[in-house]
Write an enzyme that holds these catalytic residues in place. Sequence first.
Site, PDB file in Angstrom:
ATOM      1  N   GLY A  25      14.838  -0.182  -6.216  1.00 29.11           N
ATOM      2  CA  GLY A  25      13.609  -0.934  -6.216  1.00 29.11           C
ATOM      3  C   GLY A  25      13.562  -2.089  -5.181  1.00 29.11           C
ATOM      4  O   GLY A  25      13.439  -1.474  -3.751  1.00 29.11           O
TER       5      GLY A  25
ATOM      6  N   ILE B  15       5.282   5.528  -7.013  1.00 28.32           N
ATOM      7  CA  ILE B  15       4.615   6.213  -5.522  1.00 28.32           C
ATOM      8  C   ILE B  15       3.084   5.729  -5.627  1.00 28.32           C
ATOM      9  O   ILE B  15       2.335   6.494  -6.307  1.00 28.32           O
ATOM     10  CB  ILE B  15       5.074   7.434  -5.232  1.00 28.32           C
ATOM     11  CG1 ILE B  15       6.653   7.646  -5.290  1.00 28.32           C
ATOM     12  CG2 ILE B  15       4.442   7.935  -3.757  1.00 28.32           C
ATOM     13  CD1 ILE B  15       7.234   6.451  -4.352  1.00 28.32           C
TER      14      ILE B  15
ATOM     15  N   ASN C  17       7.638  -4.313   7.287  1.00 25.53           N
ATOM     16  CA  ASN C  17       7.401  -5.727   7.751  1.00 25.53           C
ATOM     17  C   ASN C  17       5.893  -5.537   8.271  1.00 25.53           C
ATOM     18  O   ASN C  17       5.370  -6.943   7.874  1.00 25.53           O
ATOM     19  CB  ASN C  17       8.196  -5.754   9.001  1.00 25.53           C
ATOM     20  CG  ASN C  17       9.662  -6.036   8.510  1.00 25.53           C
ATOM     21  OD1 ASN C  17      10.004  -6.692   7.560  1.00 25.53           O
ATOM     22  ND2 ASN C  17      10.457  -5.649   9.418  1.00 25.53           N
TER      23      ASN C  17
ATOM     24  N   GLU D  24       6.076  -3.865  -2.228  1.00 21.70           N
ATOM     25  CA  GLU D  24       6.154  -4.117  -0.884  1.00 21.70           C
ATOM     26  C   GLU D  24       7.122  -5.478  -0.563  1.00 21.70           C
ATOM     27  O   GLU D  24       6.867  -6.127   0.293  1.00 21.70           O
ATOM     28  CB  GLU D  24       4.985  -4.151   0.051  1.00 21.70           C
ATOM     29  CG  GLU D  24       4.290  -2.780   0.107  1.00 21.70           C
ATOM     30  CD  GLU D  24       3.615  -2.631   1.365  1.00 21.70           C
ATOM     31  OE1 GLU D  24       3.682  -2.997   2.544  1.00 21.70           O
ATOM     32  OE2 GLU D  24       2.411  -1.804   1.280  1.00 21.70           O
TER      33      GLU D  24
ATOM     34  N   SER E 111       8.320 -11.599  -4.443  1.00 26.25           N
ATOM     35  CA  SER E 111       8.125 -12.859  -3.945  1.00 26.25           C
ATOM     36  C   SER E 111       9.720 -13.246  -3.441  1.00 26.25           C
ATOM     37  O   SER E 111       9.787 -14.018  -2.550  1.00 26.25           O
ATOM     38  CB  SER E 111       7.438 -13.611  -4.951  1.00 26.25           C
ATOM     39  OG  SER E 111       6.143 -13.283  -4.759  1.00 26.25           O
TER      40      SER E 111
END
Length: 432
Positions: free
Chosen positions: A182, A208, A291, A414, A417
Amino acid sequence: MAVSALQLWRMGGLLRRRFPTCLSPWKIPPRVLKSSQPEALVSLTNNAVAFAPLQTLTDEEIMMKQTVKKFAQEHVAPLVSSMDENSKMEKSVIQGLFQQGLMGIEVEAQYGGTEASFFCSVLVIEELAKVDASVALLCDIQNTIINNLFRKHASEEQKATYLPKLVTEKLGSFCLSEAGAGSDSFAMKTRADKSGNYYVLNGSKMWISHAEHAELFLVFANVDPSSGYRGITCFLVDRDTEGFQIGKRENKMGIRASSTCQLTFENVKVPETNILGKIGHGYKYAIGSLNEGRIGIAAQMLGLAQGCFDYTIPYIKERMQFGKRIFDFQGLQHQVAQVATQLEATRLLTYNAARLVEAGRPFIKEASMAKYYASEVAGLTTSKCIEWMGGVGYTKDYPVEKFFRDAKIGTIYEGASNIQLNTIAKHIDAEY
């Protein structure tokens, strides 16, 4: 094929109880915060350098923002509640995104794209998220990750083959995460073994996004596990490839209209010509795309939070208790002011990161800051909005509780935190 509005521009439920009239179930808020509305870029008459406010937009950006707002209000908003309840994205919404040119925002015109800026992508994601975060995510991943991976790393033949379809009809899916990979995504176990002119993929992927509707999958697999992450390579896998299976969709808390599935690869043969970029460079491509993708998620969280805020404020300005508006209580005013300030800070962080990308300047730290802060603010904003609306906000008759559920994913996907904080700290360490 329908022409996008931007391209045309370039060419030429009853209430069960009595509540304030501003509150209507699952409708677009009638009023929005004035300071959140951008202004067009004015032309300077002298030779001075323009240091415009971050919310100053070009005519093209204003046009894009207005077009998406109209599309979201007219074609997405009426379907949001049912899509959330049924955990299913309406095909008409997907088709609408393609028809409006919103699935190829940065893609060059020669491939049928809109050929706009990265900042335009951010504005589009923000506007869509004000209405539905699931639809915003669909647009986000297609633009900031899938299309940009092709634009930056695909061969000319691959671009000519795939990009025209990706901007007009075909959804792509980014396949990196696994059950044991992950946050530590490069610990992946999916392998790609060479066999003649093919590579044979074996393994599985988890969490996904958009797998249910996607037709093209960008799969990261290791061609040389002994080399660690330096063996990771990106493969293009078509949906109907033999041995490739898509599992059932996850029953999620939020962004329910966005499908999330497990993928299984059992001796899946992929030709060498379907390698995206260079062998062993997949880890670089994944990092680079994520990014930029994090700025997209920041925009999603910003739009989500702003949409929830815009829906709630008119209610507390009309709701009467103890003979006056609940907005007139100083304690509530202070909470509203704090949230509004945090929303403004989120917008500036997000816009700044996007402008850095466009300027070709380093942006990784700023992208992590924007993604981290936007996710935290979205959670706080939506929670406060439920409190301000009281029992009404806690029901599914109104969209505030959905905004709250949708917001939580921002601190997870994505890059969680804590991962963003690690990245920020790493850059601060290097800077000092």
